[in-house]
Design a protein around this motif. Structure first.
Motif, PDB file in Angstrom:
ATOM      1  N   SER A  36      -7.637 -12.185  13.052  1.00  0.00           N
ATOM      2  CA  SER A  36      -7.070 -12.000  11.717  1.00  0.00           C
ATOM      3  C   SER A  36      -7.257 -10.552  11.260  1.00  0.00           C
ATOM      4  O   SER A  36      -8.081  -9.818  11.799  1.00  0.00           O
ATOM      5  CB  SER A  36      -7.705 -12.971  10.721  1.00  0.00           C
ATOM      6  OG  SER A  36      -9.085 -12.712  10.583  1.00  0.00           O
ATOM      7  N   ALA A  37      -6.497 -10.181  10.268  1.00  0.00           N
ATOM      8  CA  ALA A  37      -6.549  -8.810   9.758  1.00  0.00           C
ATOM      9  C   ALA A  37      -7.680  -8.645   8.750  1.00  0.00           C
ATOM     10  O   ALA A  37      -8.011  -9.571   8.016  1.00  0.00           O
ATOM     11  CB  ALA A  37      -5.222  -8.456   9.101  1.00  0.00           C
ATOM     12  N   HIS A  38      -8.232  -7.448   8.727  1.00  0.00           N
ATOM     13  CA  HIS A  38      -9.221  -7.057   7.719  1.00  0.00           C
ATOM     14  C   HIS A  38      -8.728  -5.753   7.118  1.00  0.00           C
ATOM     15  O   HIS A  38      -8.487  -4.785   7.840  1.00  0.00           O
ATOM     16  CB  HIS A  38     -10.594  -6.864   8.357  1.00  0.00           C
ATOM     17  CG  HIS A  38     -11.626  -6.422   7.371  1.00  0.00           C
ATOM     18  ND1 HIS A  38     -11.841  -5.099   7.075  1.00  0.00           N
ATOM     19  CD2 HIS A  38     -12.478  -7.128   6.604  1.00  0.00           C
ATOM     20  CE1 HIS A  38     -12.806  -5.012   6.164  1.00  0.00           C
ATOM     21  NE2 HIS A  38     -13.203  -6.228   5.866  1.00  0.00           N
ATOM     22  N   VAL A  39      -8.526  -5.707   5.799  1.00  0.00           N
ATOM     23  CA  VAL A  39      -7.973  -4.530   5.137  1.00  0.00           C
ATOM     24  C   VAL A  39      -9.052  -3.874   4.283  1.00  0.00           C
ATOM     25  O   VAL A  39      -9.746  -4.552   3.527  1.00  0.00           O
ATOM     26  CB  VAL A  39      -6.740  -4.894   4.281  1.00  0.00           C
ATOM     27  CG1 VAL A  39      -6.156  -3.659   3.619  1.00  0.00           C
ATOM     28  CG2 VAL A  39      -5.688  -5.589   5.138  1.00  0.00           C
ATOM     29  N   THR A  40      -9.157  -2.546   4.424  1.00  0.00           N
ATOM     30  CA  THR A  40     -10.168  -1.764   3.717  1.00  0.00           C
ATOM     31  C   THR A  40      -9.507  -0.576   3.031  1.00  0.00           C
ATOM     32  O   THR A  40      -8.700   0.114   3.652  1.00  0.00           O
ATOM     33  CB  THR A  40     -11.215  -1.231   4.722  1.00  0.00           C
ATOM     34  OG1 THR A  40     -11.771  -2.319   5.450  1.00  0.00           O
ATOM     35  CG2 THR A  40     -12.315  -0.460   4.021  1.00  0.00           C
ATOM     36  N   PRO A  41      -9.863  -0.281   1.777  1.00  0.00           N
ATOM     37  CA  PRO A  41      -9.354   0.940   1.142  1.00  0.00           C
ATOM     38  C   PRO A  41     -10.184   2.138   1.611  1.00  0.00           C
ATOM     39  O   PRO A  41     -11.411   2.102   1.563  1.00  0.00           O
ATOM     40  CB  PRO A  41      -9.557   0.671  -0.349  1.00  0.00           C
ATOM     41  CG  PRO A  41     -10.709  -0.282  -0.415  1.00  0.00           C
ATOM     42  CD  PRO A  41     -10.652  -1.095   0.848  1.00  0.00           C
ATOM     43  N   ILE A  42      -9.510   3.191   2.075  1.00  0.00           N
ATOM     44  CA  ILE A  42     -10.185   4.400   2.559  1.00  0.00           C
ATOM     45  C   ILE A  42      -9.509   5.602   1.918  1.00  0.00           C
ATOM     46  O   ILE A  42      -8.287   5.746   1.964  1.00  0.00           O
ATOM     47  CB  ILE A  42     -10.092   4.522   4.099  1.00  0.00           C
ATOM     48  CG1 ILE A  42     -10.771   3.345   4.798  1.00  0.00           C
ATOM     49  CG2 ILE A  42     -10.646   5.848   4.576  1.00  0.00           C
ATOM     50  CD1 ILE A  42     -12.271   3.356   4.796  1.00  0.00           C
ATOM     51  N   ALA A  43     -10.304   6.493   1.335  1.00  0.00           N
ATOM     52  CA  ALA A  43      -9.767   7.687   0.675  1.00  0.00           C
ATOM     53  C   ALA A  43      -9.866   8.934   1.537  1.00  0.00           C
ATOM     54  O   ALA A  43      -9.337   9.978   1.184  1.00  0.00           O
ATOM     55  CB  ALA A  43     -10.510   7.932  -0.638  1.00  0.00           C
ATOM     56  N   SER A  44     -10.524   8.848   2.681  1.00  0.00           N
ATOM     57  CA  SER A  44     -10.855  10.055   3.437  1.00  0.00           C
ATOM     58  C   SER A  44      -9.856  10.461   4.517  1.00  0.00           C
ATOM     59  O   SER A  44     -10.089  11.452   5.201  1.00  0.00           O
ATOM     60  CB  SER A  44     -12.235   9.891   4.078  1.00  0.00           C
ATOM     61  OG  SER A  44     -12.224   8.835   5.015  1.00  0.00           O
ATOM     62  N   LEU A  45      -8.776   9.744   4.682  1.00  0.00           N
ATOM     63  CA  LEU A  45      -7.821  10.104   5.732  1.00  0.00           C
ATOM     64  C   LEU A  45      -7.161  11.447   5.452  1.00  0.00           C
ATOM     65  O   LEU A  45      -6.714  11.707   4.341  1.00  0.00           O
ATOM     66  CB  LEU A  45      -6.729   9.045   5.851  1.00  0.00           C
ATOM     67  CG  LEU A  45      -5.613   9.361   6.854  1.00  0.00           C
ATOM     68  CD1 LEU A  45      -6.128   9.287   8.285  1.00  0.00           C
ATOM     69  CD2 LEU A  45      -4.443   8.422   6.653  1.00  0.00           C
ATOM     70  N   VAL A  46      -7.112  12.280   6.477  1.00  0.00           N
ATOM     71  CA  VAL A  46      -6.380  13.545   6.433  1.00  0.00           C
ATOM     72  C   VAL A  46      -5.505  13.587   7.673  1.00  0.00           C
ATOM     73  O   VAL A  46      -5.981  13.365   8.789  1.00  0.00           O
ATOM     74  CB  VAL A  46      -7.334  14.766   6.421  1.00  0.00           C
ATOM     75  CG1 VAL A  46      -6.550  16.058   6.452  1.00  0.00           C
ATOM     76  CG2 VAL A  46      -8.241  14.726   5.216  1.00  0.00           C
ATOM     77  N   LEU A  47      -4.220  13.847   7.482  1.00  0.00           N
ATOM     78  CA  LEU A  47      -3.295  13.947   8.604  1.00  0.00           C
ATOM     79  C   LEU A  47      -3.219  15.393   9.081  1.00  0.00           C
ATOM     80  O   LEU A  47      -3.139  16.315   8.276  1.00  0.00           O
ATOM     81  CB  LEU A  47      -1.908  13.447   8.190  1.00  0.00           C
ATOM     82  CG  LEU A  47      -1.853  11.986   7.741  1.00  0.00           C
ATOM     83  CD1 LEU A  47      -0.437  11.614   7.315  1.00  0.00           C
ATOM     84  CD2 LEU A  47      -2.357  11.051   8.831  1.00  0.00           C
ATOM     85  N   ASN A  48      -3.251  15.554  10.389  1.00  0.00           N
ATOM     86  CA  ASN A  48      -3.126  16.874  11.000  1.00  0.00           C
ATOM     87  C   ASN A  48      -1.657  17.190  11.247  1.00  0.00           C
ATOM     88  O   ASN A  48      -0.798  16.322  11.150  1.00  0.00           O
ATOM     89  CB  ASN A  48      -3.908  16.915  12.321  1.00  0.00           C
ATOM     90  CG  ASN A  48      -5.384  16.658  12.115  1.00  0.00           C
ATOM     91  OD1 ASN A  48      -5.972  17.121  11.154  1.00  0.00           O
ATOM     92  ND2 ASN A  48      -5.981  15.903  13.017  1.00  0.00           N
TER      93      ASN A  48
END
Length: 165
Positions: A36-48
């Motif tokens: 099953s899926a587990h969804v988490t809010p994350i603010a730290s993603l940065v795209l290169n």
């Protein structure tokens, strides 16, 4: 849009930037042991610039355990904003895709290189004097690399049917 990750990367990064400004986080989906899926809010993603990214999941929890077992991930960015959605609801169509999903795999946790954590912390700078910031983000010094394989826009039925893919 060409449905080619590399060719569409500039458009993808623009949508991700609009999303983080209106929501404050991205939704990260990992796979639990039962599938099953587990969804988490994350603010730290940065795209290169090269179709990859980095993020920190330094806080212990289900996401870290799931990624230890299965490195596949789906990250969703949705553009919010009262006026953006009101205009779409009023006209019956979105001017552009309201969201996007990026699919990929993540690497192991590693010590952040100089400047990597600063890339996402500057978005949160206005909160750095608050207790919650200190508890969540002040001491983070680890990141994970993420390599993306493909993407898909978030469809909204008839309100996005005019958008080419």
């Amino acid at each position: 849009m060409t449905n080619d990750l590399k060719a569409d990367w500039p458009w993808i990064t623009r949508l991700f930037k609009k999303s983080i400004l209106t929501t404050g986080f991205y939704s990260f989906a990992t796979i639990r042991p039962d599938g099953s899926a587990h969804v988490t809010p994350i603010a730290s993603l940065v795209l290169n610039d090269d179709g990859s990214g980095i993020f920190s999941d330094a806080l212990p929890g289900s996401m870290a355990r799931n990624l230890k077992r299965d490195q596949r991930i789906c990250i969703m960015a949705v553009r919010l904003g009262f006026w953006y959605w009101l205009k779409a609801l009023f006209t019956g169509r979105f001017e552009g895709w309201p969201g996007i999903r990026l699919y990929g795999t993540v690497g192991e946790r590693r010590k952040a290189l100089p400047g990597e954590v600063d890339r996402w912390r500057k978005r949160l700078n206005r909160f750095k004097h608050l207790k919650g910031y200190q508890l969540l983000w002040a001491d983070i010094d680890v990141v994970r690399d993420v390599t993306f394989s493909h993407y898909e826009p978030v469809h909204a039925g008839a309100m996005t049917q005019h958008l080419a893919l």
